[in-house]
Scaffold this motif. Structure first.
Motif, mmCIF file in Angstrom:
data_model
loop_
_atom_site.group_PDB
_atom_site.id
_atom_site.type_symbol
_atom_site.label_atom_id
_atom_site.label_comp_id
_atom_site.label_asym_id
_atom_site.label_seq_id
_atom_site.Cartn_x
_atom_site.Cartn_y
_atom_site.Cartn_z
ATOM 1 N N PHE A 250 0.841 -1.187 0.000
ATOM 2 C CA PHE A 250 0.000 0.000 0.000
ATOM 3 C C PHE A 250 0.878 1.239 0.000
ATOM 4 N N GLY B 252 -0.281 7.872 2.182
ATOM 5 C CA GLY B 252 -1.693 8.183 2.238
ATOM 6 C C GLY B 252 -2.225 7.996 3.655
ATOM 7 N N TYR B 253 -3.404 8.506 3.862
ATOM 8 C CA TYR B 253 -3.981 8.434 5.203
ATOM 9 C C TYR B 253 -4.876 7.209 5.387
ATOM 10 N N GLN B 254 -5.168 6.492 4.288
ATOM 11 C CA GLN B 254 -6.085 5.367 4.403
ATOM 12 C C GLN B 254 -5.492 4.248 5.257
ATOM 13 N N ALA B 255 -4.269 3.846 4.947
ATOM 14 C CA ALA B 255 -3.647 2.722 5.660
ATOM 15 C C ALA B 255 -3.421 3.056 7.134
ATOM 16 N N GLY C 138 -4.975 5.379 8.918
ATOM 17 C CA GLY C 138 -6.252 5.514 9.589
ATOM 18 C C GLY C 138 -6.894 4.161 9.871
ATOM 19 N N PHE C 139 -6.792 3.243 8.904
ATOM 20 C CA PHE C 139 -7.362 1.907 9.100
ATOM 21 C C PHE C 139 -6.666 1.193 10.260
#
Length: 430
Positions: free
Chosen positions: A387, A391-394, A396-397
């Motif tokens: 990944f 980014g903030y997705q990983a 944040g998850f």
């Protein structure tokens, strides 16, 4: 006379039975260690197991001071390092000067050299315990570490000193060039040193050292010199630390200033606390965990030392007895026949606990990669998943999963406490 003879005849078989049963763990450990190379045959695995065995000897020697004698030392690596350096010089004398000395006897030479310095330094450092002893050990450690750079003849300067273990006389046809041969030599010395240190803890001087640790005034009142007791324990500890240093010299064929500096002394203190101070098996467990974290975990992450620090702080805060103390806590439920009451709650908390650990590690790994990646190197692989770390997705998850799993752990903890209280209650066995 007849009654006494009958009593002796009855008691002797029991004593022999107890003696044989006490030998079973040692026999099992020896068989297990001797069979390990049949499973882990690679050179890297043998090297890790050798390092683990050396660390166990070193940690057990330190536990003779801290766990048995109550002496907190910040310079115990001095005796391991001095024993290792002297063993390396003897190894070079065998190679260049024709000295006849089989390699399996080299740990005795290093141990005697470490014991000699322990005798000299202990003559004044063991006069007092507590903070005074700790500060003296710290000063001695810094002094020897400085000397390792200044006295180039003995320590080899910044590059250290190296040798060749294969230049000595062969022993039963073995020249110890293969890593497997070195492993068996290290394991034999591990077993010998461990047995001797265990027997020392069961001698009168070892028992008195425990008394001095717990209450030195009472030991003095009973007629024992607390200073001489600590001194004798210090000397014995120095010998086995020198043995560990010699085994290090045999395995890695090089020693540097790192082998006797403050960082090494701090590491062995951490290992002993992690395994469990006061338990004989504590340093063994701590050495195994530390070596695995340092070698195996170090292959997958650059911040393995951070995880080790977190583990150490958590252990000191919540489980001061270390891993051995955690195991010892379950002796009472086992004796009461109620250990089964804890199996369900433990299994129930296992999944969210493991998930929380992995997710928190993911937060740290992603943050570290995001901070230290170069240029456009945003791609990161973790737990088999690739990944974008920037980014903030990983991130944040991972934070969300960590929060949920920690919440579940907090909800399960009261049931674990209730089960623990019931398992330790001396009522009817379940």
């Amino acid at each position: 006379m007849n009654t006494a003879s009958k009593t002796q005849a009855v008691s002797n078989p029991n004593r022999r039975l107890i003696s044989l049963s006490s030998l079973l763990p040692w026999a099992f450990a020896a068989l297990f260690l001797l069979c390990l190379p049949l499973v882990f045959q690679s050179s890297a695995a043998l090297t890790i197991m050798n390092q683990m065995a050396i660390t166990i000897v070193f940690a057990l020697s330190y536990n003779m001071l801290l766990g048995q004698g109550g002496m907190l030392s910040f310079g115990h690596a001095v005796y391991m390092g001095l024993g290792g350096f002297f063993a390396m010089h003897v190894m070079n004398m065998v190679e260049y000067d024709g000295l006849w000395l089989p390699l399996p006897l080299l740990p005795v030479v290093g141990g005697l050299f470490g014991m000699t310095f322990a005798f000299l330094i202990g003559s004044f450092s063991t006069r007092r315990a507590g903070t005074v002893f700790a500060m003296i050990s710290l000063g001695v450690g810094e002094l020897i570490a400085a000397c390792s750079i200044i006295i180039v003849v003995f320590f080899g300067g910044e590059e250290g000193i190296s040798g060749d273990r294969t230049m000595g006389p062969e022993v039963l046809g073995y020249d110890f060039a293969a890593q497997s041969e070195v492993y068996y030599l290290t394991v034999i010395w591990l077993l010998v040193a461990t047995v001797l240190m265990y027997l020392f803890s069961r001698t009168p001087i070892g028992r008195i050292a425990n008394a001095v640790r717990d209450n030195e005034e009472r030991a003095e009142f009973l007629g024992y010199s607390q200073r001489h007791v600590r001194w004798m324990s210090f000397i014995a500890s120095g010998f086995f630390a020198g043995v560990a240093g010699s085994l290090f010299a045999i395995n890695f064929e090089i020693l540097t200033e790192e082998n006797l500096n403050l960082a090494t002394s701090g590491s062995i203190l951490l290992i002993t606390f992690l395994g469990g101070v006061g338990f004989f098996v504590g340093p063994i467990i701590g050495a195994i965990v530390f070596t695995l974290l340092q070698t195996v975990l170090g292959l997958y992450t650059e911040i393995w030392a951070l995880y080790l620090g977190i583990l150490f702080v958590s252990c000191v805060m919540f489980f001061p007895g270390g891993f051995a103390g955690i195991i010892a806590m379950h002796r009472r439920p086992l004796a009461l026949g109620k250990l089964n009451l804890l199996v369900g709650p433990y299994l129930k908390v296992a999944i969210p606990a493991i998930t929380s650990v992995l997710s928190l590690a993911a937060v740290l790994e992603i943050s570290f990669h995001k901070r230290h990646s170069f240029g456009d190197d945003h791609e990161m692989s973790l737990y088999g998943i690739t990944f974008d770390s920037h980014g903030y997705q990983a991130l944040g998850f991972a934070i969300v999963i960590a929060a949920i799993s920690l919440f579940l752990v907090s909800r399960i903890l009261p049931s674990i406490k209730a089960a623990w209280d019931e398992a330790n209650h001396a009522g009817d066995a379940q």
